[in-house]
Motif scaffolding. Structure first.
Motif, PDB file in Angstrom:
ATOM      1  N   PRO A 134       0.822  -1.226   0.000  1.00 54.48           N
ATOM      2  CA  PRO A 134       0.000   0.000   0.000  1.00 54.48           C
ATOM      3  C   PRO A 134       0.849   1.266   0.000  1.00 54.48           C
ATOM      4  CG  PRO A 134       0.166  -0.877   2.202  1.00 54.48           C
ATOM      5  CD  PRO A 134       0.922  -1.840   1.325  1.00 54.48           C
ATOM      6  N   SER A 135       0.159   2.415  -0.046  1.00 50.32           N
ATOM      7  CA  SER A 135       0.833   3.710  -0.003  1.00 50.32           C
ATOM      8  C   SER A 135       0.013   4.664   0.854  1.00 50.32           C
ATOM      9  CB  SER A 135       1.015   4.283  -1.415  1.00 50.32           C
ATOM     10  OG  SER A 135      -0.240   4.432  -2.051  1.00 50.32           O
ATOM     11  N   ALA A 136       0.691   5.626   1.459  1.00 49.39           N
ATOM     12  CA  ALA A 136       0.040   6.599   2.342  1.00 49.39           C
ATOM     13  C   ALA A 136       0.475   7.996   1.944  1.00 49.39           C
ATOM     14  CB  ALA A 136       0.396   6.330   3.803  1.00 49.39           C
ATOM     15  N   LYS A 137      -0.465   8.937   2.026  1.00 53.49           N
ATOM     16  CA  LYS A 137      -0.202  10.330   1.699  1.00 53.49           C
ATOM     17  C   LYS A 137      -0.342  11.164   2.963  1.00 53.49           C
ATOM     18  CE  LYS A 137      -1.558  14.069  -1.457  1.00 53.49           C
ATOM     19  NZ  LYS A 137      -2.551  14.516  -2.456  1.00 53.49           N
ATOM     20  N   PHE A 138       0.662  12.027   3.229  1.00 57.11           N
ATOM     21  CA  PHE A 138       0.691  12.863   4.435  1.00 57.11           C
ATOM     22  C   PHE A 138       0.891  14.317   4.027  1.00 57.11           C
ATOM     23  CE2 PHE A 138       2.414   8.724   5.558  1.00 57.11           C
ATOM     24  CZ  PHE A 138       1.722   8.398   6.706  1.00 57.11           C
ATOM     25  N   LEU A 139       0.400  15.200   4.894  1.00 58.33           N
ATOM     26  CA  LEU A 139       0.742  16.626   4.819  1.00 58.33           C
ATOM     27  C   LEU A 139       1.842  16.887   5.832  1.00 58.33           C
ATOM     28  CD1 LEU A 139       0.116  19.571   3.825  1.00 58.33           C
ATOM     29  CD2 LEU A 139      -1.442  19.733   5.761  1.00 58.33           C
ATOM     30  N   VAL A 140       2.983  17.435   5.390  1.00 60.94           N
ATOM     31  CA  VAL A 140       4.144  17.655   6.254  1.00 60.94           C
ATOM     32  C   VAL A 140       4.091  19.072   6.814  1.00 60.94           C
ATOM     33  CG1 VAL A 140       6.645  17.475   6.419  1.00 60.94           C
ATOM     34  CG2 VAL A 140       5.419  16.120   4.731  1.00 60.94           C
ATOM     35  N   GLN A 141       4.234  19.179   8.137  1.00 59.65           N
ATOM     36  CA  GLN A 141       4.175  20.473   8.813  1.00 59.65           C
ATOM     37  C   GLN A 141       5.330  20.581   9.802  1.00 59.65           C
ATOM     38  OE1 GLN A 141       0.280  19.923  10.532  1.00 59.65           O
ATOM     39  NE2 GLN A 141      -0.742  21.066   8.916  1.00 59.65           N
ATOM     40  N   ASN A 142       5.655  21.820  10.203  1.00 60.49           N
ATOM     41  CA  ASN A 142       6.647  22.118  11.258  1.00 60.49           C
ATOM     42  C   ASN A 142       7.983  21.401  11.002  1.00 60.49           C
ATOM     43  OD1 ASN A 142       4.571  23.553  12.486  1.00 60.49           O
ATOM     44  ND2 ASN A 142       4.016  21.841  13.805  1.00 60.49           N
ATOM     45  N   ILE A 143       8.611  21.735   9.885  1.00 61.08           N
ATOM     46  CA  ILE A 143       9.872  21.077   9.502  1.00 61.08           C
ATOM     47  C   ILE A 143      11.044  21.789  10.166  1.00 61.08           C
ATOM     48  CG2 ILE A 143      11.370  20.490   7.572  1.00 61.08           C
ATOM     49  CD1 ILE A 143       8.872  20.469   5.799  1.00 61.08           C
ATOM     50  N   HIS A 144      11.937  21.003  10.791  1.00 62.05           N
ATOM     51  CA  HIS A 144      13.213  21.508  11.324  1.00 62.05           C
ATOM     52  C   HIS A 144      14.303  20.533  10.899  1.00 62.05           C
ATOM     53  CE1 HIS A 144      11.279  24.546  13.899  1.00 62.05           C
ATOM     54  NE2 HIS A 144      10.343  23.626  14.081  1.00 62.05           N
ATOM     55  N   THR A 145      15.394  21.063  10.372  1.00 59.06           N
ATOM     56  CA  THR A 145      16.435  20.221   9.770  1.00 59.06           C
ATOM     57  C   THR A 145      17.612  20.020  10.717  1.00 59.06           C
ATOM     58  OG1 THR A 145      17.398  22.176   8.733  1.00 59.06           O
ATOM     59  CG2 THR A 145      15.788  20.940   7.456  1.00 59.06           C
ATOM     60  N   LEU A 146      18.591  19.233  10.258  1.00 56.19           N
ATOM     61  CA  LEU A 146      19.782  18.946  11.065  1.00 56.19           C
ATOM     62  C   LEU A 146      20.650  20.174  11.287  1.00 56.19           C
ATOM     63  CD1 LEU A 146      21.018  15.566   9.588  1.00 56.19           C
ATOM     64  CD2 LEU A 146      20.634  15.993  11.980  1.00 56.19           C
ATOM     65  N   ALA A 147      20.637  21.106  10.343  1.00 58.37           N
ATOM     66  CA  ALA A 147      21.547  22.254  10.395  1.00 58.37           C
ATOM     67  C   ALA A 147      21.129  23.315  11.402  1.00 58.37           C
ATOM     68  CB  ALA A 147      21.653  22.898   9.008  1.00 58.37           C
ATOM     69  N   GLU A 148      19.957  23.198  12.016  1.00 56.75           N
ATOM     70  CA  GLU A 148      19.506  24.228  12.948  1.00 56.75           C
ATOM     71  C   GLU A 148      20.256  24.108  14.268  1.00 56.75           C
ATOM     72  OE1 GLU A 148      15.337  24.507  13.336  1.00 56.75           O
ATOM     73  OE2 GLU A 148      14.962  24.521  11.186  1.00 56.75           O
ATOM     74  N   LEU A 149      20.418  25.245  14.932  1.00 55.57           N
ATOM     75  CA  LEU A 149      21.221  25.300  16.156  1.00 55.57           C
ATOM     76  C   LEU A 149      20.535  24.635  17.344  1.00 55.57           C
ATOM     77  CD1 LEU A 149      22.493  28.977  15.862  1.00 55.57           C
ATOM     78  CD2 LEU A 149      23.764  26.907  15.378  1.00 55.57           C
ATOM     79  N   LYS A 150      19.216  24.427  17.266  1.00 53.27           N
ATOM     80  CA  LYS A 150      18.516  23.793  18.389  1.00 53.27           C
ATOM     81  C   LYS A 150      18.953  22.337  18.564  1.00 53.27           C
ATOM     82  CE  LYS A 150      14.392  26.598  17.615  1.00 53.27           C
ATOM     83  NZ  LYS A 150      12.968  26.579  17.223  1.00 53.27           N
ATOM     84  N   MET A 151      19.353  21.685  17.471  1.00 55.17           N
ATOM     85  CA  MET A 151      19.728  20.275  17.529  1.00 55.17           C
ATOM     86  C   MET A 151      21.187  20.159  17.940  1.00 55.17           C
ATOM     87  SD  MET A 151      16.768  19.532  16.443  1.00 55.17           S
ATOM     88  CE  MET A 151      15.466  20.055  15.337  1.00 55.17           C
ATOM     89  N   THR A 152      21.433  19.735  19.178  1.00 54.40           N
ATOM     90  CA  THR A 152      22.805  19.685  19.709  1.00 54.40           C
ATOM     91  C   THR A 152      23.402  18.291  19.657  1.00 54.40           C
ATOM     92  OG1 THR A 152      21.881  19.391  21.926  1.00 54.40           O
ATOM     93  CG2 THR A 152      22.399  21.638  21.236  1.00 54.40           C
ATOM     94  N   GLY A 153      22.615  17.270  19.348  1.00 54.31           N
ATOM     95  CA  GLY A 153      23.130  15.907  19.339  1.00 54.31           C
ATOM     96  C   GLY A 153      23.914  15.584  18.082  1.00 54.31           C
ATOM     97  N   ASN A 154      24.488  14.358  18.073  1.00 53.96           N
ATOM     98  CA  ASN A 154      25.280  13.919  16.923  1.00 53.96           C
ATOM     99  C   ASN A 154      25.300  12.397  16.918  1.00 53.96           C
ATOM    100  OD1 ASN A 154      26.871  13.911  14.703  1.00 53.96           O
ATOM    101  ND2 ASN A 154      28.749  14.520  15.736  1.00 53.96           N
ATOM    102  N   CYS A 155      25.402  11.810  15.734  1.00 54.05           N
ATOM    103  CA  CYS A 155      25.486  10.353  15.612  1.00 54.05           C
ATOM    104  C   CYS A 155      26.410  10.009  14.454  1.00 54.05           C
ATOM    105  CB  CYS A 155      24.108   9.728  15.413  1.00 54.05           C
ATOM    106  SG  CYS A 155      23.349  10.089  13.814  1.00 54.05           S
ATOM    107  N   VAL A 227      19.424  13.023  23.496  1.00 54.72           N
ATOM    108  CA  VAL A 227      19.654  14.389  23.021  1.00 54.72           C
ATOM    109  C   VAL A 227      19.166  14.444  21.580  1.00 54.72           C
ATOM    110  CG1 VAL A 227      21.341  16.201  22.602  1.00 54.72           C
ATOM    111  CG2 VAL A 227      21.652  14.644  24.519  1.00 54.72           C
ATOM    112  N   GLU A 228      18.358  15.438  21.267  1.00 55.41           N
ATOM    113  CA  GLU A 228      17.756  15.496  19.934  1.00 55.41           C
ATOM    114  C   GLU A 228      18.791  15.873  18.882  1.00 55.41           C
ATOM    115  OE1 GLU A 228      13.788  17.225  17.680  1.00 55.41           O
ATOM    116  OE2 GLU A 228      14.249  17.833  19.734  1.00 55.41           O
ATOM    117  N   ILE A 229      18.767  15.145  17.784  1.00 54.01           N
ATOM    118  CA  ILE A 229      19.671  15.400  16.656  1.00 54.01           C
ATOM    119  C   ILE A 229      18.936  16.148  15.551  1.00 54.01           C
ATOM    120  CG2 ILE A 229      21.164  14.322  14.943  1.00 54.01           C
ATOM    121  CD1 ILE A 229      21.313  11.883  16.747  1.00 54.01           C
ATOM    122  N   GLY A 230      17.756  15.670  15.204  1.00 48.17           N
ATOM    123  CA  GLY A 230      17.041  16.191  14.049  1.00 48.17           C
ATOM    124  C   GLY A 230      17.202  15.233  12.878  1.00 48.17           C
ATOM    125  N   PRO A 231      16.434  15.370  11.844  1.00 53.43           N
ATOM    126  CA  PRO A 231      15.403  16.397  11.673  1.00 53.43           C
ATOM    127  C   PRO A 231      14.126  16.055  12.430  1.00 53.43           C
ATOM    128  CG  PRO A 231      15.426  14.921   9.793  1.00 53.43           C
ATOM    129  CD  PRO A 231      16.547  14.473  10.682  1.00 53.43           C
TER     130      PRO A 231
END
Length: 348
Positions: A134-155, A227-231
Motif C-alpha cells: 500500500p501507499s500513504a499520503k501525508f501533509l508535512v508540517q513544522n519542519i526543522h532540519t539537522l543544520a539548525e542550532l537547536k539540535m545539539t546531538g550527533n550520531c 539528546v535530539e539530533i534532528g530532523p
C-alpha cells in the motif's frame, strides 16, 4: 655539455623486478624479520559484521519540482540518516504519480519516499511499497532540519537506528499498517555494506492531536540520556491507498483539513472581524443623526426663579476719549526733552 648515455648493465640501470614472495631478489622466500612480526600485530583487523546481507530493502528518496530550501535540506538529511536510500532527479509536476513505480524499478528500489510540492507553500509526503502497495499520503508540517542550532546531538553516519512507536499504533488498524510501513522504510537492513554495526540513535513516532510526530534522538553513552539530533517534522495523515500511488482508498482521515480550507477559514475570520467593526461604526453614525426627542416644558421649573433688577439704559452722546498707552506717552516725553536740550545748546 651533453649528458652521458647510460650503458646496458651499468650502474645506472633499473633493478630487475623481484618475484612474489622473494623480497631479496632470489626465488626463495625471505625469512620473516622481527620488525615484520610487529607490523603484522598492528595491522587493521577485519570488519566485525561478517554476516550475510539478506534484507535487500532499498528506498528511493526524491521530490517534484517547486520545493523550497527547507524541504531540500530535509530530503538530504533523510538520505544521510538512511544508508540504504537512493537519490534521483526531480520529477516534473505534469507527470502522473504512477510513473514513480517505473522509476523505482529502474533504480532497483522497492520502497519510496516522494515529496510533492504544491503552490510553493504546501508539502505532501508519499510513503509507498512499490509496486504492489500500500501507499500513504501525508501533509508535512513544522519542519526543522539537522543544520539548525537547536539540535545539539550527533550520531555516526550510517549507524543503525532503534525505532520507537507510540502504544496507539497497536490499537488502531490503520496505525498498525502505517507502523509496518515505517519499519520497512526507516529501519536500516542488517549487514548492509554502507551501515555501521552498532546503534547510537533512536527514531520516535508518537501520535498527538491526530498527527504523527517524528523525532530523532542520540543515545548518550554515560547515562543513556537522549539528546535530539534532528530532523523533526509532523505528518498529518490524509489517505491510505491499496495500491502504490493510487488505487482503492483503505482509510481516509476525518480530522484532516486541507491547507486551502484552513487559509479560507482564516480569511473569513479576519473578514468577519472587519465587518463587525464596520457595523459598530455605522450604528454610531445613525445614533448621531437621529433627532433628539423634545421634552415638554414643565411649568413648575420657574417657580423659584427671582427676576433680576433691570438697570436703566444710559445713552452716551459724547465720544469717549481714547486711552493713551503709557509706554508711548513715556517715549513722547523723552523725545520732547531731547529736543529742548538741543535747542538750549544752540542758543548758548
Amino acid at each position: 655539455m651533453a649528458a652521458a648515455k647510460r650503458k646496458r648493465g651499468g650502474a645506472g640501470t633499473r633493478p630487475r623486478k623481484r618475484a612474489r614472495g622473494a623480497p631479496n631478489g632470489t626465488g626463495a622466500p625471505a625469512k620473516p624479520s622481527p620488525q615484520g612480526e610487529e607490523r603484522e600485530q598492528h595491522s587493521i583487523p577485519a570488519p566485525i559484521s561478517k554476516g550475510k546481507w539478506k534484507n535487500k530493502e532499498r528506498v528511493l528518496i526524491f521530490s517534484s519540482r517547486g520545493i523550497n530550501f527547507r524541504t531540500r535540506h530535509l530530503m538530504q538529511d533523510l538520505r544521510t540518516l538512511m544508508p540504504h536510500s537512493k537519490a534521483d532527479t526531480k520529477m516534473d509536476r505534469k507527470d502522473k504519480l504512477f510513473v514513480i513505480n517505473e522509476i523505482c524499478e529502474i533504480k532497483n528500489c522497492n520502497k519510496c519516499i516522494f515529496f510533492e510540492a504544491k503552490k510553493k507553500q504546501d508539502l505532501y509526503m508519499w510513503l509507498s511499497n512499490s509496486p504492489q502497495g500500500p501507499s500513504a499520503k501525508f501533509l508535512v508540517q513544522n519542519i526543522h532540519t539537522l543544520a539548525e542550532l537547536k539540535m545539539t546531538g550527533n550520531c555516526l553516519r550510517g549507524s543503525r537506528p532503534l525505532l520507537s512507536f507510540d502504544p496507539v499504533f497497536d490499537q488502531e488498524p490503520h496505525y498498525a499498517l502505517l507502523k509496518e510501513l515505517f519499519i520497512q522504510i526507516f529501519s536500516t537492513p542488517q549487514y548492509h555494506p554502507k551501515s555501521q554495526p552498532f546503534v547510537d540513535h533512536v527514531f520516535t513516532f508518537s501520535i498527538t492531536d491526530n498527527r504523527i510526530w517524528f523525532r530523532n534522538y542520540q543515545i548518550m553513552e554515560e547515562d543513556a540520556a537522549l539528546v535530539e539530533i534532528g530532523p523533526r517534522f509532523v505528518l498529518n495523515l490524509i489517505k491510505i491507498f491499496q495500491g502504490s500511488f493510487g488505487g482503492p482508498t483503505l482509510y481516509e482521515n476525518p480530522h484532516y483539513q486541507s491547507p486551502n480550507m484552513h487559509r479560507r477559514m482564516t480569511r473569513l475570520a479576519v473578514a468577519a472581524k472587519f465587518k463587525e467593526k464596520q457595523q459598530v461604526k455605522d450604528l454610531q453614525k445613525l445614533r448621531k443623526k437621529e433627532e433628539k426627542t423634545i421634552i415638554p416644558e414643565d411649568p413648575t421649573e420657574t417657580v423659584f426663579e427671582t427676576p433680576a433688577e433691570e438697570k436703566p439704559l444710559e445713552i452716551e452722546l459724547v465720544k469717549p476719549e481714547l486711552k493713551v498707552n503709557l509706554k508711548k506717552k513715556k517715549k513722547l516725553f523723552q523725545r520732547q526733552r531731547k529736543r529742548q536740550k538741543k535747542l538750549s545748546g544752540v542758543g548758548v
